[in-house]
Design a protein around this motif. Sequence first.
Motif, PDB file in Angstrom:
ATOM      1  N   ALA A 153       0.836  -1.203   0.000  1.00 57.31           N
ATOM      2  CA  ALA A 153       0.000   0.000   0.000  1.00 57.31           C
ATOM      3  C   ALA A 153       0.872   1.256   0.000  1.00 57.31           C
ATOM      4  CB  ALA A 153      -0.916  -0.008   1.222  1.00 57.31           C
ATOM      5  N   GLY A 154       1.899   1.252   0.850  1.00 57.94           N
ATOM      6  CA  GLY A 154       2.795   2.404   0.891  1.00 57.94           C
ATOM      7  C   GLY A 154       3.505   2.622  -0.430  1.00 57.94           C
ATOM      8  N   TRP A 155       3.960   1.531  -1.038  1.00 57.31           N
ATOM      9  CA  TRP A 155       4.641   1.616  -2.333  1.00 57.31           C
ATOM     10  C   TRP A 155       3.696   2.172  -3.404  1.00 57.31           C
ATOM     11  CZ3 TRP A 155       9.211   1.628  -4.568  1.00 57.31           C
ATOM     12  CH2 TRP A 155       9.328   1.303  -5.912  1.00 57.31           C
ATOM     13  N   ARG A 163      12.193   0.955   7.886  1.00 53.96           N
ATOM     14  CA  ARG A 163      13.349   0.591   7.063  1.00 53.96           C
ATOM     15  C   ARG A 163      12.983  -0.052   5.728  1.00 53.96           C
ATOM     16  NH1 ARG A 163      17.779   1.546  10.169  1.00 53.96           N
ATOM     17  NH2 ARG A 163      17.436   1.636  12.423  1.00 53.96           N
ATOM     18  N   HIS A 164      11.777   0.226   5.228  1.00 51.94           N
ATOM     19  CA  HIS A 164      11.464  -0.149   3.850  1.00 51.94           C
ATOM     20  C   HIS A 164      12.131   0.833   2.884  1.00 51.94           C
ATOM     21  CE1 HIS A 164       8.778  -3.316   4.956  1.00 51.94           C
ATOM     22  NE2 HIS A 164       7.966  -2.505   5.625  1.00 51.94           N
ATOM     23  N   PHE A 165      12.328   2.055   3.355  1.00 53.57           N
ATOM     24  CA  PHE A 165      13.120   3.062   2.670  1.00 53.57           C
ATOM     25  C   PHE A 165      14.315   3.371   3.583  1.00 53.57           C
ATOM     26  CE2 PHE A 165       9.086   4.909   0.510  1.00 53.57           C
ATOM     27  CZ  PHE A 165       9.193   3.956  -0.505  1.00 53.57           C
ATOM     28  N   LEU A 224      12.428  16.665   1.163  1.00 59.28           N
ATOM     29  CA  LEU A 224      13.414  17.048   0.143  1.00 59.28           C
ATOM     30  C   LEU A 224      13.565  15.969  -0.924  1.00 59.28           C
ATOM     31  CD1 LEU A 224      16.181  18.716   2.362  1.00 59.28           C
ATOM     32  CD2 LEU A 224      14.525  19.850   0.869  1.00 59.28           C
ATOM     33  N   VAL A 225      13.581  14.701  -0.509  1.00 61.16           N
ATOM     34  CA  VAL A 225      13.714  13.602  -1.474  1.00 61.16           C
ATOM     35  C   VAL A 225      12.480  13.522  -2.361  1.00 61.16           C
ATOM     36  CG1 VAL A 225      13.838  11.094  -1.707  1.00 61.16           C
ATOM     37  CG2 VAL A 225      15.347  12.269  -0.102  1.00 61.16           C
ATOM     38  N   THR A 282       3.983   9.470   4.210  1.00 61.09           N
ATOM     39  CA  THR A 282       4.036   8.022   3.992  1.00 61.09           C
ATOM     40  C   THR A 282       5.478   7.566   3.850  1.00 61.09           C
ATOM     41  OG1 THR A 282       1.861   8.044   2.929  1.00 61.09           O
ATOM     42  CG2 THR A 282       3.261   6.138   2.516  1.00 61.09           C
ATOM     43  N   THR A 283       6.311   8.353   3.192  1.00 62.30           N
ATOM     44  CA  THR A 283       7.735   8.040   3.088  1.00 62.30           C
ATOM     45  C   THR A 283       8.368   7.989   4.477  1.00 62.30           C
ATOM     46  OG1 THR A 283       7.857   9.114   0.920  1.00 62.30           O
ATOM     47  CG2 THR A 283       9.936   8.787   2.097  1.00 62.30           C
ATOM     48  N   LEU A 284       7.992   8.936   5.339  1.00 64.35           N
ATOM     49  CA  LEU A 284       8.467   8.948   6.720  1.00 64.35           C
ATOM     50  C   LEU A 284       8.125   7.644   7.431  1.00 64.35           C
ATOM     51  CD1 LEU A 284       9.344  10.362   9.468  1.00 64.35           C
ATOM     52  CD2 LEU A 284       6.960  11.139   9.593  1.00 64.35           C
TER      53      LEU A 284
END
Length: 422
Positions: A98-100, A307-309, A328-329, A299-301
């Motif tokens: 879902a996050g992806w 640690r998926h990102f 920023l990313v 969501t990235t956070l």
Amino acid sequence: MSSSVPTPRVPDELRRRLGVPDAVMIGLGSMIGAGIFASLAPAARAAGSGLLIGLALAAVVAYCNATSSARLAARYPTSGGTYVYGRERLGEFWGYLAGWAFVVGKTASCAAMALTVGSYVWPGQAHAVAVAAVVALTAVNYAGVQKSALVTRLVVAVILAVLAAVVTASLTSGAVDAARLQVGSDATFAGVLQAAGLLFFAFAGYARVATLGEEVRDPARTIPRAIPIALGITLVVYAAVAVSVLLVLGPHGLAAAAAPLTDAARAAGAAWLVPVVRVGAAVAALGSLLALILGVSRTTLAMARDRHFPHALAAVHPRFKVPHRAELVVGAAVAAAAATVDVRGAIGFSSFGVLAYYAIANASAWTLTPAEGRPARIVPALGLAGCLVLAFALPVSSVVTGALVLAAGAVAYAVRRRLARR
């Protein structure tokens, strides 16, 4: 399924500063944006005189998704939205997927919104203007969510004023023909479904409130109240705009329009509105872009925390209390996409990813118990089925590309898990 208590609070929490009005405005800023200026014409090309049926179907699916998201957000009031819900209710893989889907789909949507700004502000330099818009709004988000909420409130006010002017001019003109609202033989079942999928793109912003779960006051009450309010207001606005434009242009005229709302203003004899509508469209796209970057970074956070990102993206700024590295990313990725992608391709890809995201949200809501605030079972069931049907009713190229990207994300997850076991 997990019956565990909500995820414990983490040390680097974001500051809870948003009440119901701010949360509703962020939801409105996400939904009432460039989608209403851009999605009506392609939806009319797909459904013809069945456009309003497509709008109704999109609204039903959006309502189910909003209800499921609100109940889950009240249960798990942390940043991440369906990434967190899927992980807690269905297992780590489904949360990750879902996050992806959200991150890649909404990054494409950000690029589409940025290019919409460019096409209205300076058509000859649309990509350059798009990149500049991304840089500017990333800076606004970096400075803190309260400033984002203030800017969003102003943007929504401008958009609503422009849309109200178009609706009023259309309904009071001599160009109105009620027969244009009748459903004819040009409306096919497949066409109506595709129109619903395209119009869903314009609705899909209500869960932005859920992704801000760690930044709202009293989330158990604020989120379930804010999401339906924002969705209801948006539906009323969209219905009024769609009906008024159909009355003056008709389904075929609307399908052929490059800029439906400006064409409606001209047909209604209100040529003075045309430059106002162009400015309104640019402001609308900026408002959508602002809220989109905000949601994707949260969501990235959440995914970086698990640690998926890269875990460095989980950092929260000590002064502004925002996930500054993630912002920023995300801003850099959106700027790169805005400099290179095609608007239509970005919208189709984004729609597939967003519908996959909400499908997992509905599946997660199905697992809630009555004590956990589960909605009536028909709600997540209808939402899940609706998301899948609309996703696969999209153009073939969008379905294939979206499925390949989701599969690539699944492979990356499997590889990371295997390496972690070594």
